[in-house]
Design an enzyme around this catalytic site. Structure first.
Site, PDB file in Angstrom:
ATOM      1  N   GLU A 258       5.047  -6.256   1.849  1.00 37.36           N
ATOM      2  CA  GLU A 258       4.474  -4.928   2.109  1.00 37.36           C
ATOM      3  C   GLU A 258       5.216  -4.423   3.325  1.00 37.36           C
ATOM      4  OE1 GLU A 258       2.182  -3.754   0.221  1.00 37.36           O
ATOM      5  OE2 GLU A 258       1.550  -5.588  -0.771  1.00 37.36           O
ATOM      6  N   CYS A 297       0.042   1.408   7.786  1.00 38.85           N
ATOM      7  CA  CYS A 297       1.113   1.411   6.787  1.00 38.85           C
ATOM      8  C   CYS A 297       0.873   2.496   5.742  1.00 38.85           C
ATOM      9  CB  CYS A 297       1.184   0.046   6.118  1.00 38.85           C
ATOM     10  SG  CYS A 297      -0.393  -0.507   5.478  1.00 38.85           S
TER      11      CYS A 297
END
Ligand code: NDP
Length: 672
Positions: A258, A297
């Site tokens: 990720e 994020c």
């Protein structure tokens, strides 16, 4: 406050690193909060300990037992979460920010423990999909199953969510029966360390199930094998370095990444300054810029609006950002705290300078220190990019702070193409009330984004918003976002398991899976199965009923009684013209009702309730004068409470010729 000396947890021992300790500073005032090192650890031994002690102990447990571990850990964290909140301020997080991290993390454990017990079997093996018929006679069949990987999961986490970031990876890992070695980002490792201590003090995890590295990973990667998984969250640059490690490539080690993401939010072409979606969009962009000081994020980096609304959107957004109270996160009036560190602020300022090459700063002064010089405070910064197709930085550079770029689009297709210019993102949100635009976005942009949230006046009150990854939904995205996938309910568990295609006879496959499959041996019921308790019912225990004829009177009676007078049951001429029936047929529900009438045993007993049918198919019509007969077989069993269990019955209804007319799984709750 005296700095904490962080400790690693290796092979069931808390050990401080040797050599020079790195200093970790408070985001609020720059004071040293903790010192840390992992030097001196034997990383190969940690992996061995995980594989040889933690892994077999976890694999010996069923999914339900592992789910109960998660529950116990969540309870332990909840009981001591105040201590975590107190530490969390040092990361620059406000109480609301910490809620996402700490309660959000515990909530993820709660969701996984519930899903583990509801959606997974009380077994150590998970069946994937249906039986595949590989032979005409049915003696050789195929089936896919998942079993636990036999190595360790190495979790490398980012600094921004020191608790949630650990728990969102740990929940599916432990549920899969795999031990974890957690390596938090150094900047906020003191909070992760505190959470690990709470979990270990709960004393429910088998030795080796959880280890912690507070510092560098040393030579750990050299010792990875194909049974290990690396699950990484952080920058694209580190991801590239780690996933091209020679051992990862040579051994085929699973690597889940990720990483950075230029997430877009689009105000739909249907919006006007007066529409509810306009306000919702402005609120969400401002929220995503300021929550966690934009260090998420999933934060909105690119805010796209119809060209005609660019000025309105800028005015509304700047008016809203102006109201943000920046300050010490411990102060209740503060809405936005600090970035995690001075070096993070330095990095964000450098990225803003790059973004400003093809966009104008229309709100915020990136060079000012809005609170004090020692803390890592930064005002929200909004940029306006007039010509997004000529710009590069806006689609390439992620300033991991309270930074977003507003840009215009010409029409719906243009918005989709611009969103896709991020080359793969974790999440995209669309503020539209136009379902046709939502469909166009899904088809045009789905392949580029891990999640798409449509938000409008109907969903606003209950929407979880653009930025929140939910444990039920996948988190991860293609391309630039790393290509990884986490969470997504039980999907996330499978990343720590191996799928294997099994081939064999129904007897062998049934024995492996503890699930009856058609063609496997059965045990003819001596006592009626409804007279047996949960534990007394063997898999394959089968009752075959007598036959019952279905008459025209039965069909008419059923039709008038229920009100279902559909022509196929009642009108001979119309039913004859139907290409599937060629004459009147019994209702499917009549077949089901008669089947129950054939197999139930009426007296009170261990069967407490019938609570549903799965996979119901009416295979062949039954005409008046034909007879049906039922085979009821124990297919699968799952204990749900100490004194109650779910029995899944394979029900096959056949006609006089032995042809199947209906098949389904019946679910009953039985006393144990
Ligand atoms: P980094 O990539 O620098 O670090 C991420 C993790 O990797 C940290 O735990 C770090 O440890 C570790 N690490 C770094 N180098 C190595 C190495 N050679 N071997 C083993 N581990 C290593 O990212 P940051 O923590 O600084 O996070 C910032 C960036 O991460 C953001 O700019 C953002 O783009 C991205 N990010 C992405 C998220 C997502 O879910 N997609 C979430 C959060 C951040 P250490 O701290 O000790 O160096």
């Amino acid at each position: 406050m005296k700095p904490i000396i962080l400790q690693n947890y290796a092979e069931c021992q808390w050990v401080a690193g040797v050599g020079g300790l790195a200093e970790l500073h408070s985001a609020i005032d720059g004071e040293v909060v903790a010192r840390t090192s992992s030097q001196g650890l034997d990383f190969a031994a940690m992996l061995r300990f995980a594989r040889e002690k933690g892994a077999p102990a976890l694999r010996a447990l069923t999914f339900h037992q592992r789910a109960l571990l998660l529950k116990a850990l969540a309870d332990a964290l909840t009981a001591k979460k105040d201590a975590l909140y107190a530490l969390s301020y040092n990361t620059g997080a406000t109480k609301a920010d910490s809620w996402i991290d700490i309660d959000g993390g515990i909530g993820t454990f709660a969701v996984y423990q519930g899903k583990g017990r509801r959606e997974l079997p009380n077994q150590r093996l998970l069946i994937d999909g249906d039986v595949e018929a590989l032979s005409r006679g049915g003696t050789f069949q195929g089936l896919h199953v998942y079993t636990s990987l036999q190595g360790a999961a190495v979790h490398i986490n980012a600094f921004n969510f020191p608790v949630w970031g650990m728990l969102e990876k740990l929940a599916p890992t432990l549920l899969a029966g795999v031990p974890a070695i957690v390596k938090p980002a150094s900047a906020t490792a003191y909070l992760t360390e505190a959470a690990v201590r709470i979990m270990l003090e709960a004393n429910v995890l088998p030795p080796g199930a959880l280890q912690l590295i507070v510092g560098s990973t040393g030579d750990l990667f050299e010792h990875l094998t194909c049974q290990d998984v690396v699950s990484f969250t952080g920058s694209a640059q580190t991801a590239t370095t780690l996933k091209s490690h020679p051992t990862i490539l040579r051994e085929g080690v699973r690597f889940v990444a990720e990483q950075d993401s230029l997430n877009a939010s689009v105000l739909g072409p249907d919006a006007t300054p007066e529409s509810p979606e306009f306000d919702l969009f402005i609120k969400e962009v401002a929220k995503e810029m300021t929550v966690k000081a934009g260090q998420k994020c999933t934060a909105i980096r690119r805010a796209m609006v119809p060209a005609g609304l660019l000025d309105d959107a800028q005015d509304a957004l700047t008016a809203r950002l102006r109201k943000t109270t920046i300050g010490d996160p411990r102060d209740e009036a503060t809405r936005m705290g600090a970035l995690v560190s001075q070096s993070q602020r330095h990095d964000v300022r450098a990225k803003i300078a790059m973004l400003a090459k093809d966009a104008a700063i229309v709100f915020g002064d990136p060079d000012a220190s809005p609170v004090n010089e020692k803390g890592a405070f930064l005002s929200p910064v909004l940029l306006r990019c007039e010509r997004p197709w000529e710009a590069k930085a806006a689609h390439d550079i992620e300033a991991f702070g309270p930074v977003s770029t507003l840009m215009p689009y010409k029409n719906g297709d243009d918005a989709i193409a611009l969103a896709n210019r991020g080359k793969g993102s974790l999440v995209m949100s669309v503020f539209t009330h136009d379902a046709a635009f939502a469909e166009a976005v899904t088809l045009g942009a789905g392949a580029f984004h891990g999640r798409i949230a449509f938000i409008d006046r109907e969903s606003e009150k209950e929407s979880t918003g653009h930025g929140s990854p939910m444990p039920h939904m996948i988190h991860g995205g293609p391309g630039r976002a790393g290509g990884g996938e986490e969470l997504g309910g039980i999907r996330g568990v499978k990343h720590y398991m191996q799928r294997t295609a099994l081939q064999g006879s129904p007897r062998v496959l049934s024995a492996i899976t503890h699930r009856y499959m058609a063609g496997a041996p059965t045990e003819a019921a001596q006592a009626h199965p409804f007279r047996r308790t949960f534990h007394d019912l063997p898999i394959g225990y089968q009752l075959t009923t007598k036959a019952r004829e279905i008459t025209l009177d039965d069909i008419e009676h059923f039709a008038h009684f229920t009100g279902d007078t559909f022509y196929a049951h009642m009108d001979e001429a119309a039913a004859a013209a139907n290409p599937l029936f060629g004459g009147r047929v019994a209702h499917g529900y009549l077949i089901l009702a008669f089947a129950a009438g054939l197999f139930v045993d009426p007296d009170p007993g261990p069967v407490l309730a019938n609570y549903g049918l799965d996979n119901l198919r009416f295979v062949k019509p039954v005409k008046p004068g034909e007879a049906i007969q039922v085979a009821l077989t124990v297919k699968d069993k799952t204990l749900r409470k100490p004194d109650q269990g779910e029995v899944r019955w394979d029900v096959r209804v056949t006609n006089r010729e032995g042809e199947m007319v209906a098949a389904y799984d019946l679910l009953t709750m039985n006393a144990a």
